[in-house]
Design an enzyme around this catalytic site. Structure first.
Site, PDB file in Angstrom:
ATOM      1  N   HIS A  77       0.806  -1.226   0.000  1.00 33.67           N
ATOM      2  CA  HIS A  77       0.000   0.000   0.000  1.00 33.67           C
ATOM      3  C   HIS A  77       0.839   1.277   0.000  1.00 33.67           C
ATOM      4  O   HIS A  77       0.380   2.330  -0.457  1.00 33.67           O
ATOM      5  CB  HIS A  77      -0.949  -0.009   1.200  1.00 33.67           C
ATOM      6  CG  HIS A  77      -2.260   0.658   0.940  1.00 33.67           C
ATOM      7  ND1 HIS A  77      -2.404   1.758   0.122  1.00 33.67           N
ATOM      8  CD2 HIS A  77      -3.507   0.388   1.402  1.00 33.67           C
ATOM      9  CE1 HIS A  77      -3.675   2.127   0.088  1.00 33.67           C
ATOM     10  NE2 HIS A  77      -4.360   1.317   0.850  1.00 33.67           N
ATOM     11  N   ASP A 109      -8.074  -6.208 -19.660  1.00 35.01           N
ATOM     12  CA  ASP A 109      -8.243  -7.187 -20.738  1.00 35.01           C
ATOM     13  C   ASP A 109      -6.857  -7.481 -21.310  1.00 35.01           C
ATOM     14  O   ASP A 109      -6.261  -6.645 -21.977  1.00 35.01           O
ATOM     15  CB  ASP A 109      -9.175  -6.619 -21.808  1.00 35.01           C
ATOM     16  CG  ASP A 109      -9.382  -7.569 -22.976  1.00 35.01           C
ATOM     17  OD1 ASP A 109      -8.713  -8.630 -23.023  1.00 35.01           O
ATOM     18  OD2 ASP A 109     -10.203  -7.248 -23.856  1.00 35.01           O
TER      19      ASP A 109
END
Length: 436
Positions: free
Chosen positions: A154, A383
């Site tokens: 993070h 994708d």
């Protein structure tokens, strides 16, 4: 579910990258100190012989790490002990695995312990430079589908920056160029000199604790174990969301309305007395709220926190509770302008020990709650050449009282709430959530 690891490699940038220490802003340092877990699921197209081919993915990953070179580095400390990123190009961990399980066995994709198996485990220790900042796992299922598990430290990136990287990687795998190059310099989020906060910043004050009131009477049909937590995911259809909007007289943002509903239902399910203070933590992206806005592609953490606070009785009323909760949330979010955000950076700069402000289990547990919305993030855009994911969501919820708002992958106007609560509260929460 049994996972068989087939390959583990370290993927490094495909070209030489700057060797430097990257300064972290205060916002990079007050985030939870772990790898944020997320999981993508993909169905196999009928004609795909090279579905999620590791060679294609690793080659594209190496190329993506060139402009996003901090992702291939390691954590380090400067001479004052402040955490920074050592951009040393050591690389990210890439795992290929398989399982005899099928994707459909995950049902609604609730972020349970089973889902965590799809993300490489990071061994933490005293040496913060010992682990990669990004770990990835491709898991092939017996049904032909595949998951991509992501663990992203993070300190390196928030949700927007993390998705910027993953989506850029997927674009490269499809033969495209990176649409928006990352902006690496984090000094734009330095505090003013001298720091001059102009607000009290209750978002960084200790969370309310439970009153010493008698515990609420438990449902005798539910086995009581205050330490047991449950993680579930609940879908709200467009029709249910429209019904929720019809219950209030004023116009609220979708986030304020749904967050108000979740805050109210959680408070009732927990049996909070009317005089119990409760705080809602609303993660807020500051990129467009700062003036001037940060450059497109800013890479790092820009998460501020709006924190409406209320007595439980104000938000649990059957007639006015939802309106009161949504109103408090909307007002808190409207306050998050450039002046407030710059003041927050200054406030953090004046703190002698930022580690005391790091969010954790103590932040979100009963009577409080955190709700992070991913509905405006491009979580379904990864994708890699074989189609968009059928689902993307958190790969686990670390703390009781923490929740995520997720958009539908089908574009049907629905959304889902993934949440962790005490097990005895979850049953009642589910019932209340659908009593609209």
């Amino acid at each position: 579910m049994i996972i068989n690891i087939k390959e583990t490699t370290m993927v490094r940038p495909s070209q030489p990258t700057p060797s430097q220490r990257l300064w972290n802003s205060n916002l990079d340092l007050v985030v939870p100190r772990f790898h944020t877990p997320s999981v993508y699921f993909y169905r196999r197209p009928g004609n795909a012989s090279d579905f999620f081919d590791a060679r294609v993915l690793k080659e594209a990953l190496g190329r993506a790490l060139v402009p996003f070179y901090p992702m291939a580095g390691r954590l380090a400390r400067d001479e004052d002990g402040r955490v920074e990123i050592d951009c040393n190009g050591e690389g990210v961990r890439f795992v290929v695995a398989e399982t005899d399980s099928a994707i459909d066995e995950f049902g609604d994709f609730a972020p349970t312990m089973e889902l965590k198996k799809l993300i490489p485990k990071v061994e933490y220790g005293d040496d913060i430079s010992a682990f990669p900042l990004l770990v990835l796992q491709i898991t092939h299922f017996k049904c032909g589908g595949t998951s991509l598990g992501v663990g992203m430290q993070h300190h390196v990136a928030d949700g927007a920056s993390g998705l910027h990287f993953i989506n850029s990687w997927s674009d490269i795998a499809r033969g495209l160029d990176i649409a928006v190059p990352p902006f690496i310099d984090r000094s734009l989020l330095r505090a003013r000199d001298p720091p001059s906060p102009s607000f009290p910043h209750i978002e960084y004050q200790p969370a309310p604790s439970m009153n010493t009131s008698p515990a609420p009477i438990q449902d005798p049909t539910v086995k009581s174990d205050p330490t047991a937590t449950a993680v579930s995911i609940f879908k709200l259809t467009k029709q249910q969301l429209d019904l929720l909007k019809s219950r209030v007289s004023a116009k609220y943002s979708s986030y304020a309305l749904v967050a108000g509903h979740v805050w109210r239902c959680t408070s009732i399910a927990r049996g909070l007395p009317d005089d119990q203070r409760t705080k809602l933590y609303c993660a807020t992206d500051g990129r467009a709220r700062l003036q001037p806005p940060l450059p497109s592609g800013y890479f790092g953490n820009v998460i501020f926190t709006a924190t409406p606070v209320a007595d439980a009785g104000e938000i649990t009323g059957e007639d006015s509770g939802l309106e009161a909760a949504a109103g408090r949330i909307q007002r808190a979010l409207m306050r998050m302008d450039d002046e407030y955000l710059r003041s927050a950076l200054d406030y953090l700069e004046l703190q002698p020990d930022l580690s005391k402000l790091v969010r954790g289990a103590h932040t979100f547990r009963c009577p409080n709650i955190g709700l992070t919305s991913w509905t405006r993030l491009p979580i379904h855009d990864a994708d890699f050449g074989w189609g968009r994911p059928i689902f993307m969501g958190p790969g686990g919820i670390a703390y009781e009282g923490l929740a995520f708002m997720l958009p539908s992958s089908e574009g049907d106007g629905s959304l889902s709430i993934a949440i962790s609560l005490q097990a005895e509260h979850m049953i009642k929460f589910q019932k209340l959530l659908y009593e609209i």
